[in-house]
Design an enzyme around this catalytic site. Structure first.
Site, PDB file in Angstrom:
ATOM      1  N   CYS A   1       7.411  -8.811  -2.280  1.00  0.00           N
ATOM      2  CA  CYS A   1       6.723  -8.325  -1.104  1.00  0.00           C
ATOM      3  C   CYS A   1       6.259  -9.477  -0.231  1.00  0.00           C
ATOM      4  O   CYS A   1       6.510 -10.645  -0.531  1.00  0.00           O
ATOM      5  CB  CYS A   1       5.506  -7.485  -1.521  1.00  0.00           C
ATOM      6  SG  CYS A   1       5.909  -6.150  -2.671  1.00  0.00           S
ATOM      7  N   ARG A   3       5.977  -4.032   1.499  1.00  0.00           N
ATOM      8  CA  ARG A   3       6.557  -3.810   0.177  1.00  0.00           C
ATOM      9  C   ARG A   3       8.066  -3.723   0.180  1.00  0.00           C
ATOM     10  O   ARG A   3       8.654  -3.021   1.002  1.00  0.00           O
ATOM     11  CB  ARG A   3       5.986  -2.532  -0.446  1.00  0.00           C
ATOM     12  CG  ARG A   3       6.444  -2.350  -1.904  1.00  0.00           C
ATOM     13  CD  ARG A   3       5.973  -1.048  -2.489  1.00  0.00           C
ATOM     14  NE  ARG A   3       6.327  -0.968  -3.898  1.00  0.00           N
ATOM     15  CZ  ARG A   3       6.514   0.167  -4.578  1.00  0.00           C
ATOM     16  NH1 ARG A   3       6.361   1.316  -3.973  1.00  0.00           N
ATOM     17  NH2 ARG A   3       6.845   0.132  -5.858  1.00  0.00           N
ATOM     18  N   LEU A   4       8.666  -4.453  -0.762  1.00  0.00           N
ATOM     19  CA  LEU A   4      10.051  -4.244  -1.160  1.00  0.00           C
ATOM     20  C   LEU A   4       9.990  -3.573  -2.529  1.00  0.00           C
ATOM     21  O   LEU A   4       9.616  -4.210  -3.521  1.00  0.00           O
ATOM     22  CB  LEU A   4      10.808  -5.569  -1.249  1.00  0.00           C
ATOM     23  CG  LEU A   4      12.245  -5.496  -1.764  1.00  0.00           C
ATOM     24  CD1 LEU A   4      13.124  -4.703  -0.809  1.00  0.00           C
ATOM     25  CD2 LEU A   4      12.825  -6.893  -1.979  1.00  0.00           C
ATOM     26  N   ALA A   5      10.310  -2.312  -2.589  1.00  0.00           N
ATOM     27  CA  ALA A   5      10.158  -1.549  -3.817  1.00  0.00           C
ATOM     28  C   ALA A   5      11.256  -1.917  -4.812  1.00  0.00           C
ATOM     29  O   ALA A   5      12.439  -1.753  -4.522  1.00  0.00           O
ATOM     30  CB  ALA A   5      10.192  -0.056  -3.519  1.00  0.00           C
ATOM     31  N   VAL A   6      10.840  -2.400  -5.982  1.00  0.00           N
ATOM     32  CA  VAL A   6      11.780  -2.825  -7.020  1.00  0.00           C
ATOM     33  C   VAL A   6      11.488  -2.131  -8.345  1.00  0.00           C
ATOM     34  O   VAL A   6      12.391  -1.736  -9.070  1.00  0.00           O
ATOM     35  CB  VAL A   6      11.731  -4.364  -7.198  1.00  0.00           C
ATOM     36  CG1 VAL A   6      12.534  -4.798  -8.415  1.00  0.00           C
ATOM     37  CG2 VAL A   6      12.253  -5.056  -5.945  1.00  0.00           C
ATOM     38  N   GLY A  66       5.829 -10.508  -6.002  1.00  0.00           N
ATOM     39  CA  GLY A  66       6.524 -11.089  -7.148  1.00  0.00           C
ATOM     40  C   GLY A  66       6.788 -10.069  -8.235  1.00  0.00           C
ATOM     41  O   GLY A  66       6.767  -8.862  -8.009  1.00  0.00           O
ATOM     42  N   GLU A  67       7.016 -10.598  -9.426  1.00  0.00           N
ATOM     43  CA  GLU A  67       7.285  -9.753 -10.582  1.00  0.00           C
ATOM     44  C   GLU A  67       6.633 -10.351 -11.819  1.00  0.00           C
ATOM     45  O   GLU A  67       6.732 -11.561 -12.051  1.00  0.00           O
ATOM     46  CB  GLU A  67       8.796  -9.629 -10.849  1.00  0.00           C
ATOM     47  CG  GLU A  67       9.635  -9.138  -9.677  1.00  0.00           C
ATOM     48  CD  GLU A  67       9.412  -7.681  -9.340  1.00  0.00           C
ATOM     49  OE1 GLU A  67       8.758  -6.977 -10.132  1.00  0.00           O
ATOM     50  OE2 GLU A  67       9.890  -7.252  -8.274  1.00  0.00           O
ATOM     51  N   ASP A  83       4.235  -2.901 -12.086  1.00  0.00           N
ATOM     52  CA  ASP A  83       3.672  -4.130 -12.620  1.00  0.00           C
ATOM     53  C   ASP A  83       2.461  -4.571 -11.799  1.00  0.00           C
ATOM     54  O   ASP A  83       1.606  -5.301 -12.290  1.00  0.00           O
ATOM     55  CB  ASP A  83       4.726  -5.241 -12.678  1.00  0.00           C
ATOM     56  CG  ASP A  83       5.275  -5.609 -11.318  1.00  0.00           C
ATOM     57  OD1 ASP A  83       5.399  -4.730 -10.463  1.00  0.00           O
ATOM     58  OD2 ASP A  83       5.608  -6.797 -11.118  1.00  0.00           O
ATOM     59  N   GLY A 143      21.204 -19.191 -10.264  1.00  0.00           N
ATOM     60  CA  GLY A 143      21.158 -20.359 -11.148  1.00  0.00           C
ATOM     61  C   GLY A 143      20.307 -21.494 -10.618  1.00  0.00           C
ATOM     62  O   GLY A 143      20.337 -22.595 -11.176  1.00  0.00           O
TER      63      GLY A 143
END
Length: 609
Positions: free
Chosen positions: A2, A50-53, A78-79, A102, A378
């Site tokens: 977000c 919000r970016l809903a994940v 974040g996550e 989360d 990566g």
């Protein structure tokens, strides 16, 4: 993933500034296209995009938990990859949950543990908590600085945001850049905690900042530690693999489509293969994406950090893994389009002069976003495992940042900077002082000497300086199109463990990234497992070079403000030389000038020299 922003003012009534926080929040719309929220109280305003994940119906922000002593509110980006385990632990502590997100786990974790919440988190995050019980703001950033977090101290509080553009939208903040900001722009080595804009700073990686009526205090809750490494080679390789398996499993958790960014190098190929191993039992096939350019085989020029083309290796991995792969082909005209450069520079808020590599990354992510919302990358494996060429040659002994060794001529003496600005900027002295400060911070290990001692310092420089610029770039470019990029190699457990492995163990097979190669060789095609490090590709399309020459000439003719910061004589030469004869210094100068031009047009900064 977000975008967050906020304003704390102990002398103002922020309920009268609803429009200001709305404008600040709107600047983060690209980071959060799915929803917007604002929460305003007399002395605090919080904004969120919000970016809903995870938990798509729930998880709306700003989020508030009522306690017997008052409310606790949060905006979070974040996550937390271990949120499932933490939720169970918090339930045992008496917490009841209204969502499956989360975000709520992190907020209720603060209610139970306070600032010690950070000791429980595994993930990438930047969040701010307003604790009405004590009228204080708590700002926290993840250990490696994966998620950006900026703030600007005011006379009676602070303005903060995921990106500088959110802070610059506040009426109390002016877009001013002084000498220190220009030094950061041109140095090529980021100073932790700093921002280009005057008065603006970053929450440092692994840092907690608390603001109350008594002022601001800072606390570092995590940093790299030097500890003896007692595991054998086989034990070390096995532990690296076990960590990677756990990290990939955690970072594949999402309620939206996922993919990997595949370059055909050791790092991204290992993540793609491990992802397929974890997804296959669920009946899923990993999707992968790679960037390429028309006629790249005809125009390709091998350089130090990119000695080979990616495409043959990408396709070998895709066939080996059986993934659902797609090449994203970007032509020179698209890369050179002024609107693409403007979007890339606007995403970063910085005119860093990488040019086509930023433009292509932006376009790649935009293409990937049409298929996936989460991508594994990566990024940072070279910093963690020692992959760059200068880890392995005489540059590692240079009395400067190794990636700058032999490159000062490209920055100052070689002619990017205007002759008038050069003596005022004192860039060589700035870089030297930044280097000395970084080396002095590096944690020593008792009894360590020689090459192992030196390489511990070199690793520290990369993990605290170079990686910050790369992570910021990856976050900004991806979030500019609403794509969440996760970086498994930045898991702090892996970083800390590999940091303490002696250099002889990191290069036990006489090559770069020995530990990573040994830990993942069984899931890779032999050609990829043995491939030499090759960085993110650039385009060598003559049409692209000719286009940026023409655009540079336009800036010169217009007397654009960007041309006042660069060497106009050398820029003129770069715009008139045959495109096929343009050398690396001249192309860098063109890219820098065009990026500066876009930056001036977007932000209209006041430059004070």
């Amino acid at each position: 993933m977000c975008g967050i922003t906020g304003w704390v003012s102990y002398r103002r009534d922020l309920t009268e500034h609803q429009n200001d926080i709305d404008v600040m929040t709107e600047t983060m719309s690209c980071r959060g296209p799915d929803a917007a929220g604002v929460w305003v109280a007399p002395h605090v305003a919080l904004g969120h995009r919000r970016l809903a994940v995870i938990d798509l119906p729930g998880g709306a922000q700003p989020m508030t938990v009522e306690t017997p002593d008052g409310a606790v509110s949060m905006v979070y980006s974040g996550e937390a990859y271990n949120f499932t385990e933490l939720r169970s632990e918090l339930r045992r502590a008496g917490q009841r949950f209204d969502t499956d997100s989360d975000t709520e786990v992190v907020l209720r974790g603060y209610v139970v543990w306070g600032e010690k919440l950070v000791e429980h988190l595994n993930g990438m995050y930047a969040f701010a908590i307003w604790d009405a019980r004590t009228e204080r703001l708590v700002m926290i950033r993840d250990r490696m600085g994966i998620k950006p977090f900026y703030y600007f101290e005011t006379e009676d509080g602070v303005v903060f945001g995921s990106e500088p553009k959110a802070i610059l939208a506040n009426p109390t903040v002016a877009p001013v850049v002084g000498l220190d900001g220009l030094r950061e722009l041109f140095a090529g080595a980021k100073t932790p905690g700093t921002a280009v804009w005057e008065g603006m700073r970053e929450v440092r990686p692994g840092e907690i900042i608390v603001l109350d009526r008594g002022g601001m205090r800072r606390h570092t809750y995590w940093q790299l530690r030097s500890e003896p490494h007692t595991d054998s080679k086989d034990e070390t390789v096995a532990h690296v693999r076990a960590l990677l398996d756990d990290i990939v499993r955690r970072q594949l958790v999402a309620d939206v489509p996922r993919c990997t960014l595949l370059s055909g190098g050791l790092d991204s190929s290992a993540l793609t293969s491990l992802s397929q191993i974890h997804l296959a039992p669920q009946g899923e096939t990993v999707r992968s994406f790679a960037v390429d350019f028309p006629d790249q085989d005809k125009h390709f020029q091998a350089i130090d950090v990119s000695p080979t083309q990616d495409t043959p290796y990408v396709h070998a991995v895709a066939e080996h893994v059986g993934c659902d792969h797609q090449d994203i082909i970007l032509d020179g005209a698209s890369l050179a389009a002024p609107e693409v450069r403007r979007a890339a520079v606007g995403a970063r808020d910085l005119p860093v002069g990488i040019g086509d590599r930023d433009n292509s990354l932006y376009l790649l992510f935009a293409a990937v976003r049409r298929h996936s919302t989460v991508a594994l990358s990566g990024e940072s494996a070279d910093e963690v495992f020692g992959g760059y060429p200068w880890f392995h040659d005489e540059r590692r002994y240079a009395e400067t940042f190794p990636w700058l060794a032999g490159r000062h001529s490209l920055v100052e003496s070689g002619g990017q900077i205007s002759e008038d600005l050069k003596p005022v900027l004192g860039l060589d002295d700035h870089i030297a002082e930044s280097y000395r400060t970084a080396v002095a911070e590096a944690p020593a290990l008792d009894g360590e000497t020689g090459l192992d001692q030196r390489m511990r310092v070199v690793s520290y420089l990369h993990l605290t300086r170079m990686v910050q610029s790369l992570l910021d770039r990856k976050d900004r470019m991806s979030m500019a199109v609403g794509l969440e990029v996760r970086v498994p190699f930045c898991d702090h457990r892996l970083v800390q463990y590999v940091f303490n492995a002696p250099w002889s163990l990191k290069t036990f097979d006489g090559r770069e990234k020995s530990l990573l190669r040994a830990a993942t060789r069984d899931v890779l095609p032999e050609a990829v497992a043995n491939r030499k490090k090759s960085g993110y590709p650039g385009t060598f399309d003559p049409a692209y070079v000719a286009a940026i020459q023409s655009q540079g000439a336009d800036l010169l003719r217009a007397g654009h403000a960007a041309t006042e910061l660069v060497n106009r004589e050398r820029l003129t030469e770069a715009t008139t030389r045959p495109a096929a004869d343009l050398d690396q210094q001249q192309r860098m100068l063109l890219e820098r000038t065009l990026d500066l031009g876009a930056w001036f047009d977007i932000h209209h900064p006041t430059v004070r020299v």
